[in-house]
Scaffold this active site. Structure first.
Site, PDB file in Angstrom:
ATOM      1  N   GLY A  20       4.726  10.330  -2.683  1.00  0.00           N
ATOM      2  CA  GLY A  20       4.485  11.743  -2.691  1.00  0.00           C
ATOM      3  C   GLY A  20       3.421  12.171  -1.751  1.00  0.00           C
ATOM      4  N   THR A  21       3.483  12.227  -0.679  1.00  0.00           N
ATOM      5  CA  THR A  21       2.422  12.037   0.307  1.00  0.00           C
ATOM      6  C   THR A  21       2.371  13.185   1.324  1.00  0.00           C
ATOM      7  OG1 THR A  21       2.696   9.656   0.064  1.00  0.00           O
ATOM      8  CG2 THR A  21       1.564  10.425   2.033  1.00  0.00           C
ATOM      9  N   VAL A  22       1.153  13.541   1.701  1.00  0.00           N
ATOM     10  CA  VAL A  22       0.943  14.554   2.742  1.00  0.00           C
ATOM     11  C   VAL A  22       0.089  13.944   3.833  1.00  0.00           C
ATOM     12  CG1 VAL A  22      -0.088  16.774   3.295  1.00  0.00           C
ATOM     13  CG2 VAL A  22       1.105  16.494   1.130  1.00  0.00           C
TER      14      VAL A  22
END
Length: 353
Positions: free
Chosen positions: A174-176
């Site tokens: 789930g990464t930004v």
């Protein structure tokens, strides 16, 4: 959730509890999260549901300012966050590839892809065996990046046959994602993630709790075995490239275990095949899974896929809507400014202002 469902496209959505939590964090400069009312709420929620998180855990947490690992690759230097992160896997794969004349092989040819896939598999075999919280690793990062050790690993590659490698034993000694650069030449490579499914699914007073503990293992003799006061093996890795000590490109490739594989593929396209950042990020990608399984995006020539299958790779061509091949953002420094690149696989944008 809106009345028990996800928001619809175009529907106005508000998250007042989350907004309140962010406001409290800002007003108290983080104190509310670590020792104040938000910490009390999270600890109480964990206690109520049999969780292990306590007020003391939050109060005693600290971030470390670490020195990135640096690995030279054909005149360029790739910088990665050290363990407990997986960035060392990209550096190891590149160290293995440096023993081969990759540029002499046509880009996206069966020989080129086979070589890269096998190097990545060798790197991950070591990473999954040896990498953990830096304080509990039994081998040093320097040993895993030792040039002679990586050459010895490279000698295990059979150009005619795919293998399922075992880990090696290095010598002891789930990464930004967001990248930004300014007019002074300062460049920042930054990544944040609550992990799978945007985190645990547990939300306390507007705070979505992470589930990074998923990356611990339960094997008692493993350095990454679950334990208190310890960080698990970690997937999120911001990256940076320098040349002759000068900053050249900040970049990241979001996407779990795809990140180190994506860094390897971006580097080989950038260094060996002289592709610009946008072309390097848009090109079709492959992803090593377990054993001999390799997933590929559409765009790899059918005859190349057939030849790789003939060498033993179990190739699966992903649907064009697949989201498992990472999502890159890049800023490349030029003499008269910057070149920003944002790829097609994700919501993202390159913005100059």
């Amino acid at each position: 959730m809106v009345s028990g469902r996800a928001p619809a496209a175009g529907e106005r959505f508000t998250a007042p509890a989350h907004a309140s939590a962010l406001t409290r964090i800002a007003e108290t400069k983080g104190q509310a999260f670590y020792t104040g009312d938000l910490a009390e709420s999270m600890a109480a929620h964990a206690r109520k549901h049999g969780g292990a998180l306590t007020m003391a855990d939050l109060a005693e947490h600290k971030a470390d300012w670490v020195e990135p690992l640096a690995q030279d690759y054909r005149g360029y230097t790739l910088h990665e966050i050290p363990p407990n992160g997986q960035g060392i896997a990209a550096q190891m794969a590149l160290g293995i590839l440096e023993g081969f004349d990759l540029a002499a092989l046509p880009v996206d040819s069966a020989d080129s892809l086979h070589l890269q896939i096998e190097a990545v598999k060798l790197a991950f075999a070591d990473v999954y065996e040896h990498v953990s919280d830096a304080d509990t690793m039994r081998v040093r990062s320097a040993d895993l990046l030792d040039k002679e050790y990586l050459r010895s690993r490279g000698r295990l590659i059979d150009m005619k046959k795919a293998k399922t490698p075992q880990h090696g034993v290095p010598g002891r000694g789930g990464t930004v994602y967001l990248t930004a650069a300014d007019a002074s030449g300062m460049m920042i490579s930054y990544i944040q993630s609550n992990y799978q499914g945007l985190g645990s699914g547990v939300v306390v007073d507007g705070i979505s709790l992470q589930n990074r503990g998923n990356n611990f293992v339960l094997r008692p003799d493993h350095p990454n075995v679950v334990a208190p006061r310890k960080r698990p093996f970690h997937t999120i890795i911001p990256a940076f490239i320098t040349k002759n000590g000068q900053p050249m490109m900040s970049f990241g490739v979001m996407g779990g275990s795809m990140q180190a594989q994506g860094h390897t593929q971006i580097m080989t396209r950038f260094v060996d095949y002289h592709q610009n950042p946008q072309a390097a990020s848009d090109a079709p990608r492959w992803r090593v899974d377990e054993g001999l399984t390799v997933k590929m995006e559409e765009g790899v020539h059918a005859d190349v896929v057939e030849e790789l299958q003939g060498r033993g790779h179990q190739i699966g061509i992903a649907d064009r809507t697949a989201t498992e091949f990472g999502r890159a953002q890049l800023i490349y420094r030029m003499e008269d400014g910057y070149l920003g690149a944002s790829e097609r696989r994700t919501d993202g944008q390159a913005v100059g202002f």
